[in-house]
Motif scaffolding. Structure first.
Motif, PDB file in Angstrom:
ATOM      1  N   ARG A 127       0.792  -1.233   0.000  1.00 49.05           N
ATOM      2  CA  ARG A 127       0.000   0.000   0.000  1.00 49.05           C
ATOM      3  C   ARG A 127       0.823   1.281   0.000  1.00 49.05           C
ATOM      4  O   ARG A 127       0.369   2.316  -0.468  1.00 49.05           O
TER       5      ARG A 127
ATOM      6  N   VAL B 153       1.113   2.244  -3.686  1.00 49.93           N
ATOM      7  CA  VAL B 153      -0.148   2.141  -4.442  1.00 49.93           C
ATOM      8  C   VAL B 153      -1.105   3.261  -4.026  1.00 49.93           C
ATOM      9  O   VAL B 153      -1.766   3.878  -4.863  1.00 49.93           O
ATOM     10  N   LYS B 154      -1.134   3.570  -2.719  1.00 50.22           N
ATOM     11  CA  LYS B 154      -2.078   4.607  -2.244  1.00 50.22           C
ATOM     12  C   LYS B 154      -1.707   5.981  -2.797  1.00 50.22           C
ATOM     13  O   LYS B 154      -2.573   6.813  -3.022  1.00 50.22           O
TER      14      LYS B 154
ATOM     15  N   GLU C 186      -0.446   6.542  -5.785  1.00 51.46           N
ATOM     16  CA  GLU C 186      -0.936   6.570  -7.172  1.00 51.46           C
ATOM     17  C   GLU C 186      -2.453   6.690  -7.193  1.00 51.46           C
ATOM     18  O   GLU C 186      -3.006   7.443  -7.986  1.00 51.46           O
ATOM     19  N   ASP C 187      -3.131   5.937  -6.278  1.00 51.36           N
ATOM     20  CA  ASP C 187      -4.597   5.979  -6.236  1.00 51.36           C
ATOM     21  C   ASP C 187      -5.103   7.371  -5.862  1.00 51.36           C
ATOM     22  O   ASP C 187      -6.119   7.837  -6.384  1.00 51.36           O
TER      23      ASP C 187
ATOM     24  N   HIS D 184      -3.522  10.124  -6.321  1.00 52.44           N
ATOM     25  CA  HIS D 184      -2.878  11.113  -7.201  1.00 52.44           C
ATOM     26  C   HIS D 184      -1.970  12.069  -6.430  1.00 52.44           C
ATOM     27  O   HIS D 184      -1.908  13.262  -6.742  1.00 52.44           O
TER      28      HIS D 184
ATOM     29  N   SER E 274       3.323  -0.187  -8.215  1.00 55.47           N
ATOM     30  CA  SER E 274       2.440   0.983  -8.217  1.00 55.47           C
ATOM     31  C   SER E 274       2.434   1.666  -9.584  1.00 55.47           C
ATOM     32  O   SER E 274       1.526   2.414  -9.908  1.00 55.47           O
TER      33      SER E 274
END
Lengths: 228, 229
Positions: B78, B81-82, B84-85, B87, B161
Motif C-alpha cells: 500500500r 499504491v495509495k 498513485e490511487d 494522485h 504501483s
C-alpha cells in the motif's frame, strides 16, 4: 566473405557440432558408474540447459543495466530475448532433471535444494514477463522490468551457490564443488562430451538470442518509420 | 548539512505515512486481521496436539513464517499504491528526494512488520504450544527478517504501483525474490527454537543479513529509476 555467408557457415557449423555432441553422448562417452542403466547420459543435456538458463539470466542483467544507462529500446529487447530463452532453458533443465530423478529415485520431484533453485529461477522469469504484460507504456515497461531483473539477480547467487550448499541434497555433486574448486573426476570421454555440449548449447543460445534481437531491431525500425 | 536535510526529509515522509495510517488504519488493519485470521484457522485445525513430536520443529517454524509473510503481503504494497490511487505521487516527487521517499516508506514498512511480529509471534507460540528455547536468537532472526522483508517489499511496492493490476502483481513479483530469504528465516527460527545458544542461529542469520543487505543496497540504487519513470 559477406556477413551473410559467415553467418550461414556458423549455423551449419553449430548444427554439425550439436549432431556430433548427440552422437558422442549416446555412442562415444561411457555410462557413469553408480547410476541406474544409461541414466547418467542425461548429464550431457541437463547440465548445459541449466548453464544456459543461468547464462541467460546474466545476459538479461547486462542488457537491463545497459538499458538504464542508454535508454535504447533495443537493449530492452535484448533483455527480454535473454529472459525468454532463459525461461525455455530453465523449463527444459527442470524437465530433464525430473526425468533423471524419476529414473534414479522413482520420484519426479523430491524437494531437493537444487530443484527448488531452478523452480525459483523459473518463477523469477515468469514474474518478469507478468510485470512486462502489466505495463502498457513501452518506456515504463522497459525501465520497470530492468529494475526488477537487477533486483532478481541479487537473489541468484543465494539460489545457485548458497542454498544448495547449506542443505543436504540428493543431487549428484556438481562440477564446481562445495569448496569452489573444479572437480574433474569424470571419465575423460565424458568430460570432453560434456564440455563440447556446453559449447554447443551456448552457441545455440546465442544463435536464438541473435535471431530474437534481429527481429526486434526490424520491429523497432518499422515502428520508427511509421511514427516519422 | 545535506545528510541532515536528507534525514529530516526521510523523517517527514515517515511522519506523513504514520499520520495517514493513524487516520485510516488500512494497512495495520489489513495485516493484523489477515495475520490473526490465518493464525486462528491454523490453530483451530492443527493446534498444538495434531503434529507429531518429531515433525514439530519443522512444521511450526514453517507455519509461523507462512502466516507472517502472507499477512505482511496484504498490507506492505500500500505504501506506493495509495500515492498513485490518491494522485499524490507527483506532489511527493516534487516535495522530497527519491532517497528520502524510499527511506521514509522503508521505515514505515519496517514499523508495520515490527507491529505484526509483536502481535502474531507471542500469540502463535501460545496457541500452537511453540516453545522457543533461544529467545534472543529468535529476536535476532525476526529483526533481520523484518529488515530484509521490508527492503524487498518497499522496492516491489514501488515497481507495482507504476503497473496495472497492482495488488495481484505484488505477490507474483515478491514471492520469487523472498523465497530464499524465507527458507533461511524458517531455518533460523527452527535453530532458535531448539537451542539457547546464539551460535545455533548464526549460519541462517549470516545468509539473512547478506541477502537482506544486498536487497536493501540494490533497492536504494534502483529506486530513483522506478520512482521517476
Amino acid at each position: 566473405m559477406s556477413d551473410n555467408r559467415v553467418r550461414t557457415a556458423l549455423h551449419w557449423l553449430l548444427g554439425a557440432w550439436l549432431v556430433l555432441v548427440i552422437a558422442a553422448a549416446f555412442f562415444w562417452a561411457p555410462a557413469a558408474a553408480g547410476f541406474k542403466g544409461e541414466s547418467s547420459r542425461i548429464v550431457f543435456f541437463h547440465v548445459p540447459q541449466a548453464w544456459v538458463a543461468v547464462l541467460a539470466f546474466c545476459v538479461n542483467l547486462i542488457a537491463s543495466l545497459r538499458y538504464l544507462r542508454t535508454r535504447d529500446p533495443l537493449d530492452d529487447a535484448r533483455a527480454a530475448a535473454a529472459a525468454r530463452l532463459g525461461l525455455v532453458f530453465s523449463l527444459l533443465a527442470t524437465v530433464t532433471g525430473s526425468i533423471f530423478a524419476h529414473v534414479m529415485w522413482n520420484s519426479f520431484w523430491n524437494w531437493d535444494p537444487r530443484e527448488i533453485s531452478i523452480a525459483i529461477l523459473l518463477l523469477i522469469y515468469a514474474a518478469y514477463f507478468a510485470l512486462r504484460e502489466a505495463v502498457p507504456d513501452e518506456e515504463r515497461r522497459a525501465s520497470l522490468s530492468a529494475a526488477y531483473a537487477i533486483l532478481a539477480f541479487v537473489t541468484m547467487p543465494f539460489l545457485v551457490f548458497v542454498v544448495p550448499r547449506i542443505y543436504w541434497s540428493l543431487h549428484p555433486d556438481t562440477i564446481i564443488g562445495a569448496t569452489g574448486k573444479l572437480k574433474m573426476q569424470m571419465d575423460p570421454r565424458m568430460l570432453q562430451t560434456l564440455f563440447a555440449s556446453l559449447v554447443g548449447f551456448t552457441g545455440l543460445f546465442f544463435w536464438l538470442y541473435t535471431l530474437d534481437v534481429r527481429l526486434a531491431r526490424v520491429r523497432l525500425a518499422r515502428q520508427a518509420r511509421e511514427e516519422a | 548539512m545535506r545528510a541532515s536535510s536528507l534525514l529530516s526529509e526521510s523523517l517527514a515522509v515517515l511522519g506523513k505515512e504514520l499520520t495517514s495510517e493513524v487516520r485510516s488504519r488500512v494497512a495495520l488493519n489489513a495485516i493484523g486481521l489477515f495475520g490473526i485470521t490465518t493464525l486462528v484457522v491454523v490453530a483451530y485445525q492443527i493446534g498444538p496436539y495434531q503434529i507429531q513430536e518429531k515433525d514439530r520443529p519443522y512444521l511450526l517454524s514453517a507455519l509461523l513464517w507462512v502466516i507472517l509473510f502472507f499477512a505482511a503481503t496484504s498490507g506492505l504494497a500500500r505504501v506506493f499504491v495509495k500515492e498513485e490511487d490518491a494522485h499524490t505521487a507527483k506532489t511527493l516527487r516534487l516535495a522530497a528526494r527519491p532517497l528520502a521517499v524510499f527511506a521514509g516508506k522503508y521505515l514505515f514498512n519496517l514499523i508495520l512488520l515490527a507491529a505484526l511480529f509483536t502481535l502474531i509471534v507471542p500469540l502463535y507460540c501460545a496457541l500452537m504450544g511453540y516453545e522457543v528455547r533461544g529467545l534472543a536468537g529468535l529476536a535476532l532472526v525476526l529483526a533481520a527478517g523484518a529488515v530484509a522483508l521490508s527492503a524487498s517489499s518497499t522496492i516491489v511496492a514501488a515497481i507495482i504501483s507504476r503497473a496495472s493490476g497492482s495488488t495481484t502483481l505484488f505477490a507474483i513479483l515478491s514471492v520469487p525474490l523472498v523465497l530464499p530469504l524465507l527458507v533461511m528465516l524458517i531455518q533460523g527460527t527452527r535453530a532458535a527454537a531448539g537451542s539457547v545458544e546464539l551460535a545455533a542461529v548464526l549460519p541462517a542469520l549470516q545468509g539473512i543479513v547478506s541477502l537482506g543487505g544486498a536487497l536493501l543496497i540494490v533497492s536504494v540504487f534502483l529506486f530513483p529509476v522506478v520512482w521517476h519513470e
